[in-house]
Design an enzyme around this catalytic site. Structure first.
Site, PDB file in Angstrom:
ATOM      1  N   GLY A  14      44.438  36.021  34.683  1.00 34.20           N
ATOM      2  CA  GLY A  14      45.033  36.432  35.956  1.00 34.20           C
ATOM      3  C   GLY A  14      44.359  35.688  37.111  1.00 34.20           C
ATOM      4  O   GLY A  14      44.413  36.117  38.261  1.00 34.20           O
ATOM      5  N   ASP A  52      51.030  34.587  28.221  1.00 30.11           N
ATOM      6  CA  ASP A  52      51.132  36.023  28.487  1.00 30.11           C
ATOM      7  C   ASP A  52      50.041  36.722  27.678  1.00 30.11           C
ATOM      8  O   ASP A  52      49.908  36.454  26.471  1.00 30.11           O
ATOM      9  CB  ASP A  52      52.532  36.483  28.032  1.00 30.11           C
ATOM     10  CG  ASP A  52      52.820  37.911  28.425  1.00 30.11           C
ATOM     11  OD1 ASP A  52      51.927  38.779  28.258  1.00 30.11           O
ATOM     12  OD2 ASP A  52      53.932  38.174  28.897  1.00 30.11           O
ATOM     13  N   SER A 115      41.077  50.141  38.134  1.00 30.93           N
ATOM     14  CA  SER A 115      41.527  50.535  39.473  1.00 30.93           C
ATOM     15  C   SER A 115      40.997  51.927  39.779  1.00 30.93           C
ATOM     16  O   SER A 115      40.899  52.769  38.869  1.00 30.93           O
ATOM     17  CB  SER A 115      43.056  50.554  39.513  1.00 30.93           C
ATOM     18  OG  SER A 115      43.495  51.201  40.696  1.00 30.93           O
ATOM     19  N   LYS A 146      46.625  51.545  33.442  1.00 31.16           N
ATOM     20  CA  LYS A 146      45.308  50.971  33.799  1.00 31.16           C
ATOM     21  C   LYS A 146      44.205  51.808  33.138  1.00 31.16           C
ATOM     22  O   LYS A 146      43.204  51.274  32.665  1.00 31.16           O
ATOM     23  CB  LYS A 146      45.104  50.936  35.322  1.00 31.16           C
ATOM     24  CG  LYS A 146      45.977  49.963  36.084  1.00 31.16           C
ATOM     25  CD  LYS A 146      45.683  48.501  35.820  1.00 31.16           C
ATOM     26  CE  LYS A 146      44.383  48.016  36.387  1.00 31.16           C
ATOM     27  NZ  LYS A 146      44.241  46.534  36.206  1.00 31.16           N
ATOM     28  N   GLY A 171      41.621  49.903  47.401  1.00 27.11           N
ATOM     29  CA  GLY A 171      42.468  48.889  48.037  1.00 27.11           C
ATOM     30  C   GLY A 171      41.681  47.615  48.301  1.00 27.11           C
ATOM     31  O   GLY A 171      40.514  47.672  48.685  1.00 27.11           O
ATOM     32  N   ILE A 172      42.315  46.462  48.077  1.00 30.17           N
ATOM     33  CA  ILE A 172      41.635  45.184  48.300  1.00 30.17           C
ATOM     34  C   ILE A 172      42.378  44.450  49.422  1.00 30.17           C
ATOM     35  O   ILE A 172      43.609  44.383  49.412  1.00 30.17           O
ATOM     36  CB  ILE A 172      41.646  44.312  47.030  1.00 30.17           C
ATOM     37  CG1 ILE A 172      41.085  45.101  45.832  1.00 30.17           C
ATOM     38  CG2 ILE A 172      40.863  43.038  47.232  1.00 30.17           C
ATOM     39  CD1 ILE A 172      41.173  44.350  44.495  1.00 30.17           C
TER      40      ILE A 172
HETATM   41  P1  NAD Z   1      47.924  39.698  41.633  1.00 31.70           P
HETATM   42  O1  NAD Z   1      49.318  40.040  41.235  1.00 31.70           O
HETATM   43  O2  NAD Z   1      47.733  38.856  42.843  1.00 31.70           O
HETATM   44  O3  NAD Z   1      47.205  38.984  40.407  1.00 31.70           O
HETATM   45  C1  NAD Z   1      47.483  39.316  39.071  1.00 31.70           C
HETATM   46  C2  NAD Z   1      47.620  38.026  38.273  1.00 31.70           C
HETATM   47  O4  NAD Z   1      47.887  38.391  36.916  1.00 31.70           O
HETATM   48  C3  NAD Z   1      48.788  37.144  38.738  1.00 31.70           C
HETATM   49  O5  NAD Z   1      48.373  35.806  38.920  1.00 31.70           O
HETATM   50  C4  NAD Z   1      49.795  37.257  37.596  1.00 31.70           C
HETATM   51  O6  NAD Z   1      50.576  36.072  37.388  1.00 31.70           O
HETATM   52  C5  NAD Z   1      48.870  37.530  36.404  1.00 31.70           C
HETATM   53  N1  NAD Z   1      49.579  38.182  35.312  1.00 31.70           N
HETATM   54  C6  NAD Z   1      50.430  39.236  35.415  1.00 31.70           C
HETATM   55  N2  NAD Z   1      50.916  39.536  34.203  1.00 31.70           N
HETATM   56  C7  NAD Z   1      50.347  38.672  33.320  1.00 31.70           C
HETATM   57  C8  NAD Z   1      50.471  38.484  31.931  1.00 31.70           C
HETATM   58  N3  NAD Z   1      51.285  39.244  31.195  1.00 31.70           N
HETATM   59  N4  NAD Z   1      49.753  37.513  31.332  1.00 31.70           N
HETATM   60  C9  NAD Z   1      48.928  36.711  32.084  1.00 31.70           C
HETATM   61  N5  NAD Z   1      48.793  36.836  33.410  1.00 31.70           N
HETATM   62  C10 NAD Z   1      49.500  37.807  34.026  1.00 31.70           C
HETATM   63  O7  NAD Z   1      47.141  41.080  41.747  1.00 31.70           O
HETATM   64  P2  NAD Z   1      45.722  41.395  42.433  1.00 31.70           P
HETATM   65  O8  NAD Z   1      45.986  42.177  43.649  1.00 31.70           O
HETATM   66  O9  NAD Z   1      44.889  40.172  42.499  1.00 31.70           O
HETATM   67  O10 NAD Z   1      45.095  42.389  41.359  1.00 31.70           O
HETATM   68  C11 NAD Z   1      44.168  41.929  40.393  1.00 31.70           C
HETATM   69  C12 NAD Z   1      43.680  43.101  39.569  1.00 31.70           C
HETATM   70  O11 NAD Z   1      43.047  44.052  40.436  1.00 31.70           O
HETATM   71  C13 NAD Z   1      44.770  43.861  38.833  1.00 31.70           C
HETATM   72  O12 NAD Z   1      44.310  44.182  37.546  1.00 31.70           O
HETATM   73  C14 NAD Z   1      44.969  45.129  39.645  1.00 31.70           C
HETATM   74  O13 NAD Z   1      45.380  46.202  38.815  1.00 31.70           O
HETATM   75  C15 NAD Z   1      43.577  45.343  40.183  1.00 31.70           C
HETATM   76  N6  NAD Z   1      43.521  46.079  41.455  1.00 31.70           N
HETATM   77  C16 NAD Z   1      44.114  45.541  42.563  1.00 31.70           C
HETATM   78  C17 NAD Z   1      44.042  46.249  43.779  1.00 31.70           C
HETATM   79  C18 NAD Z   1      44.644  45.673  45.053  1.00 31.70           C
HETATM   80  O14 NAD Z   1      44.584  46.366  46.097  1.00 31.70           O
HETATM   81  N7  NAD Z   1      45.201  44.466  45.049  1.00 31.70           N
HETATM   82  C19 NAD Z   1      43.389  47.479  43.815  1.00 31.70           C
HETATM   83  C20 NAD Z   1      42.799  47.991  42.656  1.00 31.70           C
HETATM   84  C21 NAD Z   1      42.874  47.273  41.471  1.00 31.70           C
END
Ligand code: NAD
Length: 244
Positions: A14, A52, A115, A146, A171-172
């Site tokens: 990711g 994937d 999360s 999750k 939240g990020i």
């Molecule tokens: P994002 O969507 O920007 O990044 C996720 C990445 O995962 C993307 O590049 C996507 O292409 C890739 N991805 C999705 N499905 C996939 C698959 N099947 N195989 C391979 N790659 C795949 O999201 P983010 O905001 O950077 O979040 C990153 C992590 O942090 C996630 O696990 C999310 O649950 C967790 N998180 C995010 C937040 C937030 O506020 N953004 C808060 C708490 C937790």
């Protein structure tokens, strides 16, 4: 006599996402070798493996080719998608496939981005820590999957020598965000800002993306040996939950 520590070779799963890219950048900045596994290609400065995570063979093949010793797994569908089947496929089955591929290829460390939502069921939570159990009724399919992924990662600790840890950001925010600011801006554009939920004292945790990324690097660094068990007195202290 000084001991030389073996440097890890990292794969950020990711790694082309918002948080993942910051982790990749920080690893590059400190001179580490890093590759990315993702379903989308966005950058060309590190080795990239398209795939994937629900396909164990794709993950195992990328781990072997890259010589990865430490996986940082941040991949997930967006929380805002209304797609329980996709959440299950990627978060639960995909994370289990990552674990199996890691054990198969003898990866040493797995850091998982969970999360804060895994312990949230709509009730206020204050001063909680990791002893707070998952709620009986999860908030939604995203947080449920999750939580299942997090449990699988933690249960895999020690399997085939694999050391695991899960982090729970709330939240990020920060550069590269594609969800939060655009969502807030859409609300503004649609004139939906005149609603208020609660009495304006609601609190919510936000963390700058650079700090969340850095936490992943620190967690990976600390995974050298399992931490000592906490004192029993601490285990017995119940987590504080705010009254309604
Ligand atoms: P994002 O969507 O920007 O990044 C996720 C990445 O995962 C993307 O590049 C996507 O292409 C890739 N991805 C999705 N499905 C996939 C698959 N099947 N195989 C391979 N790659 C795949 O999201 P983010 O905001 O950077 O979040 C990153 C992590 O942090 C996630 O696990 C999310 O649950 C967790 N998180 C995010 C937040 C937030 O506020 N953004 C808060 C708490 C937790």
């Amino acid at each position: 006599m000084s001991q030389t520590k073996t440097r890890d070779v990292y794969m950020v799963i990711g790694g082309n996402g918002f948080l993942g890219r910051h982790i990749v950048q920080q690893l590059l900045d400190r001179g580490d070798i890093v590759s990315v596994f993702d379903i989308v290609e966005r950058y060309n400065d590190v080795a990239f493996y398209a795939g994937d995570i629900s396909n164990q063979e794709s993950v195992a093949s990328a781990l072997r080719s890259s010589g990865t010793t430490c996986i940082i797994h941040t991949a997930s569908p967006h929380a805002t998608l209304n797609n329980p089947a996709l959440f299950h496929k990627v978060n639960v089955e995909g994370t289990k496939a990552v674990i199996a591929a890691a054990v198969e290829t003898k990866v040493r460390k797995l850091v998982f981005t969970s999360s804060a939502g895994v312990v949230f069921n709509g009730e206020d939570i204050m001063d909680a820590d990791e002893r707070l159990p998952f709620p009986d009724v999860p908030m939604d399919a995203y947080n449920d999957t999750k939580a299942q992924a997090e449990r699988a990662v933690l249960e895999a600790n020690g399997k085939g020598g694999l050391l695991t840890v899960a982090l729970r950001p709330a939240g990020i925010f920060g550069p590269g965000d594609r969800q939060v600011m655009s969502g807030l801006y859409q609300v503004y554009e649609r004139g939906q800002t005149h609603f208020q939920i609660g009495d304006n004292t609601n609190l919510f945790d936000w963390t700058y993306v650079g700090n969340v990324a850095y936490a992943h690097l620190l967690a990976a660094d600390k995974l050298e040996t399992p931490p000592p068990a906490p004192p029993v007195s601490q285990l017995e202290k119940p987590p504080a939950i705010a009254d309604e």
